[in-house]
Design a protein around this motif. Structure first.
Motif, short mmCIF file in Angstrom:
data_model
loop_
_atom_site.label_atom_id
_atom_site.label_comp_id
_atom_site.label_asym_id
_atom_site.label_seq_id
_atom_site.Cartn_x
_atom_site.Cartn_y
_atom_site.Cartn_z
N SER A 122 0.78 -1.11 -0.02
CA SER A 122 -0.01 -0.04 -0.10
C SER A 122 0.84 1.35 -0.12
CB SER A 122 -0.87 -0.09 1.37
OG SER A 122 -1.83 0.93 1.25
N PHE A 123 0.25 2.41 -0.07
CA PHE A 123 0.79 3.52 0.18
C PHE A 123 0.78 4.08 1.54
CE2 PHE A 123 3.21 6.83 -1.70
CZ PHE A 123 2.75 8.19 -1.42
N TYR A 124 1.68 4.50 2.34
CA TYR A 124 1.80 4.89 3.63
C TYR A 124 2.07 6.22 3.60
CZ TYR A 124 1.06 0.00 4.92
OH TYR A 124 0.64 -1.37 4.88
N ILE A 125 1.27 7.13 4.34
CA ILE A 125 1.35 8.61 4.30
C ILE A 125 1.43 9.00 6.04
CG2 ILE A 125 0.57 10.96 3.80
CD1 ILE A 125 -0.48 9.78 1.30
N CYS A 126 2.28 9.68 6.39
CA CYS A 126 2.31 10.21 7.70
C CYS A 126 2.12 11.65 7.74
CB CYS A 126 3.73 9.96 8.45
SG CYS A 126 4.93 10.88 7.98
N SER A 127 1.56 12.24 8.79
CA SER A 127 1.23 13.80 8.89
C SER A 127 1.72 13.83 10.36
CB SER A 127 0.02 14.18 8.75
OG SER A 127 -0.75 13.70 9.71
N ALA A 128 2.03 15.06 10.50
CA ALA A 128 2.62 15.68 12.00
C ALA A 128 1.75 16.93 12.19
CB ALA A 128 3.96 16.24 11.86
N LYS A 129 1.12 16.91 13.45
CA LYS A 129 0.37 18.18 13.95
C LYS A 129 1.05 18.96 14.44
CE LYS A 129 -2.67 17.75 17.17
NZ LYS A 129 -4.10 17.35 17.78
N ARG A 130 0.88 20.39 14.02
CA ARG A 130 1.64 21.46 14.49
C ARG A 130 0.80 22.44 15.13
NH1 ARG A 130 5.69 25.50 10.87
NH2 ARG A 130 6.45 26.58 12.42
N PRO A 131 0.92 22.53 16.42
CA PRO A 131 0.08 23.40 17.42
C PRO A 131 0.07 24.89 16.79
CG PRO A 131 1.81 22.76 18.47
CD PRO A 131 1.88 22.28 17.26
N HIS A 132 -0.90 25.69 17.01
CA HIS A 132 -1.04 26.97 16.75
C HIS A 132 -1.82 27.55 17.85
CE1 HIS A 132 0.06 27.44 12.44
NE2 HIS A 132 -0.56 25.96 12.46
N ARG A 133 -1.19 28.85 18.23
CA ARG A 133 -1.96 29.49 19.45
C ARG A 133 -3.41 29.93 19.14
NH1 ARG A 133 2.87 33.78 21.42
NH2 ARG A 133 4.64 32.22 21.75
N GLU A 134 -3.44 30.33 17.92
CA GLU A 134 -5.00 30.97 17.55
C GLU A 134 -5.25 29.97 16.30
OE1 GLU A 134 -3.87 35.54 18.36
OE2 GLU A 134 -4.48 34.85 16.55
N GLY A 135 -6.61 29.56 16.58
CA GLY A 135 -7.16 28.75 15.58
C GLY A 135 -6.91 27.18 15.72
N ALA A 136 -7.26 26.37 14.92
CA ALA A 136 -7.00 25.09 14.75
C ALA A 136 -5.59 24.54 14.64
CB ALA A 136 -8.06 24.43 14.22
N ASP A 137 -5.13 23.46 15.32
CA ASP A 137 -3.86 23.05 14.81
C ASP A 137 -3.79 22.56 13.17
OD1 ASP A 137 -3.72 21.21 17.95
OD2 ASP A 137 -3.49 23.31 17.39
N THR A 138 -2.56 22.40 12.96
CA THR A 138 -2.61 22.14 11.27
C THR A 138 -2.08 20.93 11.10
OG1 THR A 138 -2.68 24.57 10.79
CG2 THR A 138 -1.94 23.03 9.11
N GLN A 139 -2.10 19.87 10.29
CA GLN A 139 -1.29 18.89 9.75
C GLN A 139 -0.46 19.22 8.74
OE1 GLN A 139 -3.01 14.96 10.20
NE2 GLN A 139 -4.74 15.55 11.62
N TYR A 140 0.73 18.55 8.68
CA TYR A 140 1.60 18.64 7.48
C TYR A 140 1.86 17.42 7.13
CZ TYR A 140 1.82 23.70 8.61
OH TYR A 140 1.66 25.05 8.63
N PHE A 141 1.53 17.07 5.93
CA PHE A 141 1.79 15.74 5.35
C PHE A 141 3.14 15.16 4.69
CE2 PHE A 141 -2.61 13.86 5.78
CZ PHE A 141 -3.12 15.08 6.04
N GLY A 142 3.48 14.01 4.96
CA GLY A 142 4.87 13.62 4.23
C GLY A 142 4.49 13.29 3.03
N PRO A 143 5.63 12.79 2.04
CA PRO A 143 5.35 12.45 0.72
C PRO A 143 5.03 11.05 0.58
CG PRO A 143 7.55 12.60 1.34
CD PRO A 143 6.95 12.89 2.40
N GLY A 144 4.92 10.28 1.71
CA GLY A 144 4.50 9.02 1.19
C GLY A 144 5.66 7.93 1.15
N THR A 145 5.32 6.60 1.41
CA THR A 145 6.21 5.42 0.97
C THR A 145 5.30 4.31 0.60
OG1 THR A 145 7.39 5.80 3.05
CG2 THR A 145 7.56 3.83 2.34
N ARG A 146 5.81 3.99 -0.72
CA ARG A 146 5.25 3.06 -1.40
C ARG A 146 5.79 1.70 -1.03
NH1 ARG A 146 0.68 2.52 -3.65
NH2 ARG A 146 1.12 4.26 -4.84
N LEU A 147 5.01 0.69 -0.24
CA LEU A 147 5.52 -0.47 0.33
C LEU A 147 4.83 -1.68 -0.81
CD1 LEU A 147 6.53 -2.53 2.11
CD2 LEU A 147 4.54 -2.40 3.59
N THR A 148 5.88 -2.61 -1.25
CA THR A 148 5.42 -3.72 -2.01
C THR A 148 6.05 -4.77 -1.28
OG1 THR A 148 5.39 -2.50 -3.99
CG2 THR A 148 5.48 -4.62 -4.34
#
Lengths: 118, 109
Positions: free
Chosen positions: A90-116
Motif C-alpha cells: 500500500s501507500f503509507y502517508i504520515c502527517s505531523a500536527k503543528r499546534p497554533h496559538r490561535e485557530g485550529a492545529d494544522t497537519q502537514y503531510f509527508g510525501p508517502g512511502t510505497r510498500l510492495t
C-alpha cells in the motif's frame, strides 16, 4: 511552510519480513503524528495516532501488533510493518500536527512511502 | 463518525474550462475544511484551507467555499490547464482528518 519527510520513499520486501518507515518533522516539534494508508484509487484511511512518549491510538480494525508505532522524540515517529504480507502492500502517508496559538492545529503531510510485499 | 463524500469521482474536461468539484460532510462540527491535490504515486499538496469561521478562500485560479450548515464545500478551478490533472481530496478536520473519496481530474489539451 512546514516540512515533513518520510523514509524510505519506496520499499520492496519479501513476505514475512519487517519494514520500518520513518516520519520526521523537519522544522517543528510534533507531539502528535498520524499514520494513514491508501489503497490504489482510494482515499486515505487513518490507521493510528502517534503520541510522543506514550502509546499510539489505533483505529478500529488496525492490528496494533502488526503495525508497530513508536514516537520516541518530538520530531520522529516510526511505523514498523511486522511479518509483512502481499496484502500489506500500500501507500503509507504520515502527517505531523503543528499546534497554533490561535485557530485550529494544522497537519502537514509527508510525501508517502510505497510498500510492495512480494 | 464523520463521513466525507466527493462528487464526481472522475472528471474529464477540455483545457480552458472552468470546473467545480464538490465535497460533502455529515458532521458540521468541524475545525477546518482543507483541499489537497495528489499526483499519481505522490503525497498530498495542500491547496486551500478554510477555517470553520470562514466562507471561502482563494489562491490564484482556485477558489474554495464552505457552507457548514449544509455540510458542503466546493473547489472552483478557473481556466483549467493540463497541469491541473490530478486527484483532488477534501478533508474535514476535527480532532483528526476525515478524507473524502477524491475526484480524479483529467484536463485534455
Amino acid at each position: 511552510g512546514a516540512v515533513v519527510s518520510q523514509h524510505p520513499s519506496r520499499v520492496i520486501c519479501k513476505s514475512g519480513t519487517s519494514v520500518k518507515i520513518e516520519c520526521r518533522s523537519l522544522d517543528f516539534q510534533a507531539t502528535t503524528m498520524f499514520w494513514y494508508r491508501q489503497f490504489p484509487k482510494q482515499s486515505l484511511m487513518l490507521m493510528a495516532t502517534s503520541n510522543e512518549g506514550s502509546k499510539a491510538t489505533y483505529e478500529q480494525g488496525v492490528e496494533k501488533d502488526k503495525f508497530l508505532i513508536n514516537h520516541a522524540s518530538l520530531t520522529l515517529s516510526t511505523l514498523t510493518v511486522t511479518s509483512a504480507h502481499p496484502e500489506d502492500s500500500s501507500f503509507y502517508i504520515c502527517s505531523a500536527k503543528r499546534p497554533h496559538r490561535e485557530g485550529a492545529d494544522t497537519q502537514y503531510f509527508g510525501p508517502g512511502t510505497r510498500l510492495t510485499v512480494l | 463518525k464523520q463521513e466525507v463524500t466527493q462528487i464526481p469521482a472522475a472528471l474529464s474536461v477540455p483545457e480552458g474550462e472552468n470546473l467545480v468539484l464538490n465535497c460533502s460532510f455529515t458532521d458540521s462540527a468541524i475545525y477546518n475544511l482543507q483541499w489537497f491535490r495528489q499526483d499519481p504515486g505522490k503525497g498530498l499538496t495542500s491547496l486551500l484551507l478554510i477555517q470553520s469561521s470562514q466562507r471561502e478562500q482563494t489562491s490564484g485560479r482556485l477558489n474554495a467555499s464552505l457552507d457548514k450548515s449544509s455540510g458542503r464545500s466546493t473547489l472552483y478551478i478557473a481556466a483549467s490547464q493540463p497541469g491541473d490533472s490530478a486527484t483532488y481530496l477534501c478533508a474535514a478536520t476535527g480532532n483528526q482528518f476525515y478524507f473524502g473519496t477524491g475526484t480524479s481530474l483529467t484536463v485534455i489539451p
